[in-house]
Design an enzyme around this catalytic site. Sequence first.
Site, PDB file in Angstrom:
ATOM      1  N   ASN A   6      10.209 -11.790 -10.598  1.00  0.00           N
ATOM      2  CA  ASN A   6       9.170 -11.775 -11.633  1.00  0.00           C
ATOM      3  C   ASN A   6       9.171 -13.013 -12.520  1.00  0.00           C
ATOM      4  O   ASN A   6       8.369 -13.117 -13.438  1.00  0.00           O
ATOM      5  CB  ASN A   6       9.263 -10.489 -12.468  1.00  0.00           C
ATOM      6  CG  ASN A   6       8.854  -9.278 -11.642  1.00  0.00           C
ATOM      7  OD1 ASN A   6       8.341  -9.436 -10.526  1.00  0.00           O
ATOM      8  ND2 ASN A   6       9.100  -8.090 -12.160  1.00  0.00           N
ATOM      9  N   CYS A 105      -1.789   1.160  -8.555  1.00  0.00           N
ATOM     10  CA  CYS A 105      -0.728   1.176  -7.534  1.00  0.00           C
ATOM     11  C   CYS A 105       0.016   2.484  -7.755  1.00  0.00           C
ATOM     12  O   CYS A 105      -0.349   3.297  -8.596  1.00  0.00           O
ATOM     13  CB  CYS A 105       0.168  -0.040  -7.681  1.00  0.00           C
ATOM     14  SG  CYS A 105       1.171   0.044  -9.154  1.00  0.00           S
ATOM     15  N   ARG A 110      -2.715   0.173 -14.023  1.00  0.00           N
ATOM     16  CA  ARG A 110      -2.494  -1.273 -14.084  1.00  0.00           C
ATOM     17  C   ARG A 110      -3.758  -2.033 -14.537  1.00  0.00           C
ATOM     18  O   ARG A 110      -4.254  -2.911 -13.815  1.00  0.00           O
ATOM     19  CB  ARG A 110      -1.979  -1.811 -12.758  1.00  0.00           C
ATOM     20  CG  ARG A 110      -0.882  -0.986 -12.101  1.00  0.00           C
ATOM     21  CD  ARG A 110       0.411  -0.875 -12.904  1.00  0.00           C
ATOM     22  NE  ARG A 110       1.108  -2.130 -13.088  1.00  0.00           N
ATOM     23  CZ  ARG A 110       1.961  -2.644 -12.217  1.00  0.00           C
ATOM     24  NH1 ARG A 110       2.202  -2.001 -11.095  1.00  0.00           N
ATOM     25  NH2 ARG A 110       2.555  -3.789 -12.455  1.00  0.00           N
ATOM     26  N   ASP A 293      11.803  -1.127 -15.101  1.00  0.00           N
ATOM     27  CA  ASP A 293      12.165  -1.428 -13.710  1.00  0.00           C
ATOM     28  C   ASP A 293      13.563  -0.956 -13.360  1.00  0.00           C
ATOM     29  O   ASP A 293      13.967  -1.053 -12.203  1.00  0.00           O
ATOM     30  CB  ASP A 293      12.064  -2.938 -13.456  1.00  0.00           C
ATOM     31  CG  ASP A 293      10.620  -3.395 -13.473  1.00  0.00           C
ATOM     32  OD1 ASP A 293      10.388  -4.614 -13.520  1.00  0.00           O
ATOM     33  OD2 ASP A 293       9.735  -2.529 -13.466  1.00  0.00           O
ATOM     34  N   ARG A 385      10.146  -5.922  -0.848  1.00  0.00           N
ATOM     35  CA  ARG A 385       9.263  -6.672  -1.767  1.00  0.00           C
ATOM     36  C   ARG A 385      10.076  -7.299  -2.884  1.00  0.00           C
ATOM     37  O   ARG A 385       9.724  -8.334  -3.418  1.00  0.00           O
ATOM     38  CB  ARG A 385       8.230  -5.726  -2.389  1.00  0.00           C
ATOM     39  CG  ARG A 385       7.251  -5.169  -1.391  1.00  0.00           C
ATOM     40  CD  ARG A 385       6.141  -4.421  -2.071  1.00  0.00           C
ATOM     41  NE  ARG A 385       5.509  -5.258  -3.084  1.00  0.00           N
ATOM     42  CZ  ARG A 385       4.462  -4.847  -3.804  1.00  0.00           C
ATOM     43  NH1 ARG A 385       3.986  -3.635  -3.631  1.00  0.00           N
ATOM     44  NH2 ARG A 385       3.922  -5.626  -4.697  1.00  0.00           N
TER      45      ARG A 385
HETATM   46  C1  EPZ Z   1       5.228  -6.692 -15.044  1.00  0.00           C
HETATM   47  O1  EPZ Z   1       4.077  -5.998 -14.615  1.00  0.00           O
HETATM   48  C2  EPZ Z   1       6.192  -6.680 -13.873  1.00  0.00           C
HETATM   49  N1  EPZ Z   1       5.586  -7.391 -12.739  1.00  0.00           N
HETATM   50  C3  EPZ Z   1       6.519  -5.236 -13.505  1.00  0.00           C
HETATM   51  O2  EPZ Z   1       7.476  -5.255 -12.471  1.00  0.00           O
HETATM   52  C4  EPZ Z   1       7.145  -4.558 -14.713  1.00  0.00           C
HETATM   53  O3  EPZ Z   1       7.396  -3.209 -14.401  1.00  0.00           O
HETATM   54  C5  EPZ Z   1       6.171  -4.649 -15.899  1.00  0.00           C
HETATM   55  O4  EPZ Z   1       5.844  -6.029 -16.151  1.00  0.00           O
HETATM   56  C6  EPZ Z   1       6.757  -4.060 -17.164  1.00  0.00           C
HETATM   57  O5  EPZ Z   1       7.941  -4.720 -17.495  1.00  0.00           O
HETATM   58  C7  EPZ Z   1       5.602  -8.747 -12.739  1.00  0.00           C
HETATM   59  O6  EPZ Z   1       6.088  -9.383 -13.653  1.00  0.00           O
HETATM   60  C8  EPZ Z   1       4.989  -9.408 -11.540  1.00  0.00           C
HETATM   61  P1  EPZ Z   1       2.477  -5.054 -18.081  1.00  0.00           P
HETATM   62  P2  EPZ Z   1       2.746  -6.075 -15.504  1.00  0.00           P
HETATM   63  O7  EPZ Z   1       1.190  -5.810 -18.106  1.00  0.00           O
HETATM   64  O8  EPZ Z   1       2.676  -7.388 -16.205  1.00  0.00           O
HETATM   65  C9  EPZ Z   1      -0.517  -1.832 -19.854  1.00  0.00           C
HETATM   66  C10 EPZ Z   1       8.311  -4.779 -10.371  1.00  0.00           C
HETATM   67  O9  EPZ Z   1       8.839  -3.756 -10.024  1.00  0.00           O
HETATM   68  N2  EPZ Z   1      -1.520  -2.915 -19.808  1.00  0.00           N
HETATM   69  O10 EPZ Z   1       3.603  -5.532 -18.941  1.00  0.00           O
HETATM   70  O11 EPZ Z   1       1.602  -5.655 -14.652  1.00  0.00           O
HETATM   71  C11 EPZ Z   1      -0.079  -1.400 -18.469  1.00  0.00           C
HETATM   72  O12 EPZ Z   1      -0.947  -0.430 -17.958  1.00  0.00           O
HETATM   73  C12 EPZ Z   1       7.061  -4.736 -11.206  1.00  0.00           C
HETATM   74  O13 EPZ Z   1       8.745  -5.927 -10.148  1.00  0.00           O
HETATM   75  C13 EPZ Z   1      -2.789  -2.696 -20.331  1.00  0.00           C
HETATM   76  O14 EPZ Z   1      -3.083  -1.605 -20.809  1.00  0.00           O
HETATM   77  O15 EPZ Z   1       2.996  -4.958 -16.593  1.00  0.00           O
HETATM   78  C14 EPZ Z   1       1.297  -0.853 -18.723  1.00  0.00           C
HETATM   79  O16 EPZ Z   1       1.155   0.470 -19.198  1.00  0.00           O
HETATM   80  C15 EPZ Z   1       6.522  -3.339 -11.255  1.00  0.00           C
HETATM   81  N3  EPZ Z   1      -3.705  -3.691 -20.297  1.00  0.00           N
HETATM   82  C16 EPZ Z   1       1.828  -1.722 -19.862  1.00  0.00           C
HETATM   83  O17 EPZ Z   1       0.674  -2.332 -20.447  1.00  0.00           O
HETATM   84  C17 EPZ Z   1      -3.425  -4.926 -19.753  1.00  0.00           C
HETATM   85  O18 EPZ Z   1      -4.303  -5.815 -19.772  1.00  0.00           O
HETATM   86  C18 EPZ Z   1       2.779  -2.817 -19.416  1.00  0.00           C
HETATM   87  O19 EPZ Z   1       2.148  -3.520 -18.385  1.00  0.00           O
HETATM   88  C19 EPZ Z   1      -2.132  -5.125 -19.221  1.00  0.00           C
HETATM   89  C20 EPZ Z   1      -1.204  -4.125 -19.264  1.00  0.00           C
END
Ligand code: EPZ
Length: 406
Positions: A6, A105, A110, A293, A385
């Site tokens: 990440n 997913c 997401r 995670d 992955r």
């Molecule tokens: C990142 O995902 C990671 N992926 C995820 O890891 C990790 O679980 C997650 O951050 C939380 O730490 C990568 O970095 C590639 P978020 P991301 O945006 O950025 C909400 C793995 O296993 N949200 O921080 O997609 C969202 O729904 C993966 O490696 C909004 O509402 O997560 C969630 O509830 C899985 N609107 C929360 O925020 C938005 O525009 C956190 O999501 C964006 C997010």
Amino acid sequence: MSGAKNAVLPIMASSLLAEGPVEIANAPLLRDIHTFGKLLGWMGASVARGEAGEGEPSVLRIDTREARRAEAPYDMVQTMRASVLVLGPLVARHGRARISLPGGCAIGARPIDQHLKGLSLLGAETRLSEGYIEAKAGRLTGATIYFDVKTVTGTENLMMAAATARGTTVLKNAAREPEVCDLARALRGMGADIEGEGTDEIVVRGVTSLSGVRHEVMADRIEAATLLLAGAITGGDVTAEGADAGAMDAVLEKIGESGADVSLPPGGVRVRRDGPIRPVNVETSPYPGFPTDVQAQFMAYMCLGDGSSIIRETIFENRFMHVAELRRMGALIDISGNAAIVKGVPGLSGAPCMATDLRASASLVLAGLAGSGTTEILRIYHLDRGYAMLEKKLSSLGAEIARVQE
Ligand code: EPZ
């Protein structure tokens, strides 16, 4: 430890901003990294791996100077949500982007509303058409962006978009994850003017262009946590070499509370357990809180605790898929809303089970290691992955684990 998936993914996306080759050292051979490389290649970039030893971390070399396409097609985004990370760089570079709206997913809806809100504040026009986000902009102009929720890739996307915008951008309520900081370091290496990463407020002063860079990626703190928990759950003694304890405080704190011994040998982290597993409550939250995670892996550990634990998942709305599988191995877990109440049992028994999301499948491996009998895990592409050669690393620790068919 392998390099952090990440951290590699956003830095790969940032190569779209660079006017020279970007070299990413310590980039593990992972499916998601390969997929991202294919996406950049489809856009016209050249993506090559240095001499990859026997699965040893190798250098990814990306040159996007010939990349013309400003699109991320549905089939690529659907297999990997992190593709959304090209959105900010494409708008900054080409003044336009067409990205398939990432579908949900296994773990949740997401949404990317915060990414789009930030891009609009920087001057881009965005609209949704036929499942694709279409963005267009002249040169982006700096703005103050307040995130309604902490979002890791949202913070990364906008940090990249702001790097070459005209003027200054302030990201408020920014994500503080170490991977965000690693991206900031890589961008700074390309000539970006960024400060405050790792805090709630990141200031990006736009520069006219960014050069290539060679960046060594941070160690994967989630992989390290998974391997250390393999030691804790089996009553073993595991040292994660190269792990950065400073990026794992919350996890190490909870492992310590469970009665395992956590120590910091030079350049690594060591976990040993020979006493009972004390039940520990966990609530996931954005960094520096307990990482979502690692929630599934820690739940597997608590299944063998000397009492009941409450594990609350506050980041994603559906990240308990591993519960049904753990129950099949004899775990006693009740779900109530976003909390799982885990009642420790004396032992788990191996069973055939199904991986669902990347981290849930890791929790099944841990349960299988601690369980009696044999556990066969299907659909381990989920594992591939995010974990490089997990079975080799665990075998080197004394586990009886093998990949039985490709
Ligand atoms: C990142 O995902 C990671 N992926 C995820 O890891 C990790 O679980 C997650 O951050 C939380 O730490 C990568 O970095 C590639 P978020 P991301 O945006 O950025 C909400 C793995 O296993 N949200 O921080 O997609 C969202 O729904 C993966 O490696 C909004 O509402 O997560 C969630 O509830 C899985 N609107 C929360 O925020 C938005 O525009 C956190 O999501 C964006 C997010």
